[in-house]
Design an enzyme around this catalytic site. Sequence first.
Site, mmCIF file in Angstrom:
data_model
loop_
_atom_site.group_PDB
_atom_site.id
_atom_site.type_symbol
_atom_site.label_atom_id
_atom_site.label_comp_id
_atom_site.label_asym_id
_atom_site.label_seq_id
_atom_site.Cartn_x
_atom_site.Cartn_y
_atom_site.Cartn_z
ATOM 1 N N GLU A 177 11.219 79.301 128.155
ATOM 2 C CA GLU A 177 11.525 78.027 129.140
ATOM 3 C C GLU A 177 11.663 76.768 128.643
ATOM 4 O OE1 GLU A 177 7.768 77.448 131.185
ATOM 5 O OE2 GLU A 177 8.622 76.933 133.065
ATOM 6 N N GLU B 171 -2.930 82.521 144.740
ATOM 7 C CA GLU B 171 -1.518 83.116 144.439
ATOM 8 C C GLU B 171 -1.679 84.267 143.500
ATOM 9 O OE1 GLU B 171 -3.096 79.838 144.033
ATOM 10 O OE2 GLU B 171 -2.211 78.988 142.090
ATOM 11 N N LYS C 298 -11.955 79.786 133.981
ATOM 12 C CA LYS C 298 -11.236 81.021 134.411
ATOM 13 C C LYS C 298 -11.807 82.075 135.440
ATOM 14 C CE LYS C 298 -8.155 81.026 130.949
ATOM 15 N NZ LYS C 298 -6.973 81.022 131.206
ATOM 16 N N SER D 14 4.940 74.227 132.369
ATOM 17 C CA SER D 14 5.291 75.297 132.378
ATOM 18 C C SER D 14 4.927 76.103 133.539
ATOM 19 C CB SER D 14 4.899 76.164 131.142
ATOM 20 O OG SER D 14 5.047 77.465 131.095
ATOM 21 N N GLU E 182 -10.172 80.320 138.252
ATOM 22 C CA GLU E 182 -8.608 80.673 138.079
ATOM 23 C C GLU E 182 -8.330 81.917 138.714
ATOM 24 O OE1 GLU E 182 -6.769 81.763 134.245
ATOM 25 O OE2 GLU E 182 -5.378 80.345 134.655
ATOM 26 N N CYS F 266 -1.667 77.119 130.588
ATOM 27 C CA CYS F 266 -2.692 78.080 130.314
ATOM 28 C C CYS F 266 -3.970 77.689 130.608
ATOM 29 C CB CYS F 266 -2.562 78.757 128.774
ATOM 30 S SG CYS F 266 -2.261 77.840 127.678
ATOM 31 N N GLU G 23 7.197 81.155 127.704
ATOM 32 C CA GLU G 23 7.158 79.636 127.562
ATOM 33 C C GLU G 23 8.066 79.234 126.747
ATOM 34 O OE1 GLU G 23 2.869 78.479 127.876
ATOM 35 O OE2 GLU G 23 3.246 76.578 127.119
ATOM 36 N N CYS H 172 -10.390 76.582 123.532
ATOM 37 C CA CYS H 172 -11.072 77.406 123.845
ATOM 38 C C CYS H 172 -12.364 77.942 123.080
ATOM 39 C CB CYS H 172 -10.512 78.797 124.184
ATOM 40 S SG CYS H 172 -9.133 78.564 125.578
#
Length: 567
Positions: free
Chosen positions: A280, A364, A356, A317, A359, A297, A277, A501
């Site tokens: 990037e 994908e 999560k 990102s 996710e 994230c 990241e 978190c």
Amino acid sequence: APTVTIDGKVVPIEGERNLLELIRKVRIDLPTFCYHSELSVYGACRLCLVEVKNRGIMGACSTPPEPGMEIRIHTKELREIRKIAVELLLANHNQSCPTCFRNGACKLQEIARKLGVSQVRFKPVQEPVPVDVSSPSLVRDPNKCVLCGDCVRMCSEIQGIGAIGFAFRGHKTAVLPAFGKGLANVECVNCGQCSSVCPTGALTPKSEIEDVWNLLANPEVTVVAQIAPAVRVGLGECFGAAPGDPIMGRLVAAMKTIGFDQVYDTTFAADLTVIEEAEEFLARKAAGEKLPQFTSCCPGWVQFAEQYYPELLPNLSSCRSPQQMFGSLVKEMLPEQLGIPRKKLAIVSVMPCTAKKFEARRPEFAKDGSPDVDNVLTTQEMARMIEQAGLRFNDLEPQSRDMPYGFGTGAGVIFGTTGGVTEAVLRYAAEKVTGQTLYDTDFNDVRGESGLREVNVEVGGNTLHLAVVYGLANARVVCEKIKAGTCDYDLIEVMACPGGCVGGAGQPVNLDLAARKRRAQGLYRSDKGRQLHKAQDNVFVNQCYAKFLGDVGGHKAHELLHTGYQS
Ligand code: HC0
Ligand code: SF4
């Protein structure tokens, strides 16, 4: 100073916004369902009623203190009114308490006990309705709802969404997703914060405990675990530890005893995320393209951006979250290292987060139909499994995480609190840009407790404009500024949950703001307790690049560690 009297005791008014704050200041726990210091005052549960001399009975939460008020809180009449309020709730409540996920941590149970409610004198007026299991992250059981509206205000005020609201009137009043649809079919982003404030079992994280017991019982399957940063400062609370106390060694021991074959650490993948990241970001900065860069994230934030700001998706990102980087990389590497086929390898995450779960199911993040992460347990679920296994958590001898994927630096650890991802990226960028070793790795300016922080940081003679955000309502503010062209941020960290978190909805329920702060401090201490604080110093991550991934941001890295977003 101006004063009031509370049951005859003189109490000074010191900026309290309402009588309830004043009463709680003198350490009297007047019970409430619907009062939270971070949410607006709703005044629905009627439990905080008090008697004010010459005025009558009024709600303490919605009455500002005035000098000279004589307040009584424990009259016979008030006790009876409060009992009736709770009995009416219980009459319409599905009292399947022993089998409820919130058993033992339910406010309705607690309040009924504290008020001495020993019978229910009313008959139910509501028909049972089906439980909503449509969401991958949450279960919604309207038969346990006490209509406090906490979830509704959390979703609209803190998350800026409004996926759930009040419907109907009178005795038919209910809290429902829009148009009576299932939670999976409205604008819910799975953050679970509604369940964190729910006082009962009406909104709970969706349990994957049985799935994981089944995996562990299958001798054909090698089950490996990854533990997220924030879990290590939350799980202990289920076993009497203070928020932020270190329990990682005992957690690893518990999981090994339960039958996990390998216990690894998400901080390994967080270090990998920092490198991908940050590179990037530096590339975008050099090219002057797709700025500001948003972190990606937090799955609640990603879904929020997909729903409301598709035009800003190129700014996210392209890095997968640490959870998903861990899944794709380890499922690629371990079969060879352990000599087992991919389909006999299962990865279970332990996460502070309900999103999560969603996710991990995104199409994908799978290969030939098999997911990179098989199951996600919240911190609460992991604690339940330890209980179910009959382990005395506090008596366990600490064990080490397995290598190499159990090794992370302090940079990966601080991901679990607001500002942590930003700080970890700065620790990388500062070295990369200046070409010099960074010795003092603390970027105290990006740390903090507010939900929208703007910070400028000098890196190699350049000023970086940063924003650190939690709460999706705050994210909305920032996105609108970008669309209006009224800000010039370079990098923006967004976490959906209050405090990052550490305040995730999968953590043990604790609405005390001081607890969240102590969890964050626990992560900063854990960073200090390690020898390495910079992701680029993670030798095992570097080995992964050298032996397998090739270049940072290269072809293989893109295939396994990055993704695209859909609008
Ligand atoms: Fe987090 Fe994460 S830091 S989102 O808050 O980035 O859930 O703890 O595991 O993936 O590492 C949660 C926590 C993670 C991920 C990491 C990130
Ligand atoms: Fe709203 Fe989050 Fe609850 Fe969904 S999970 S209803 S977005 S608070």
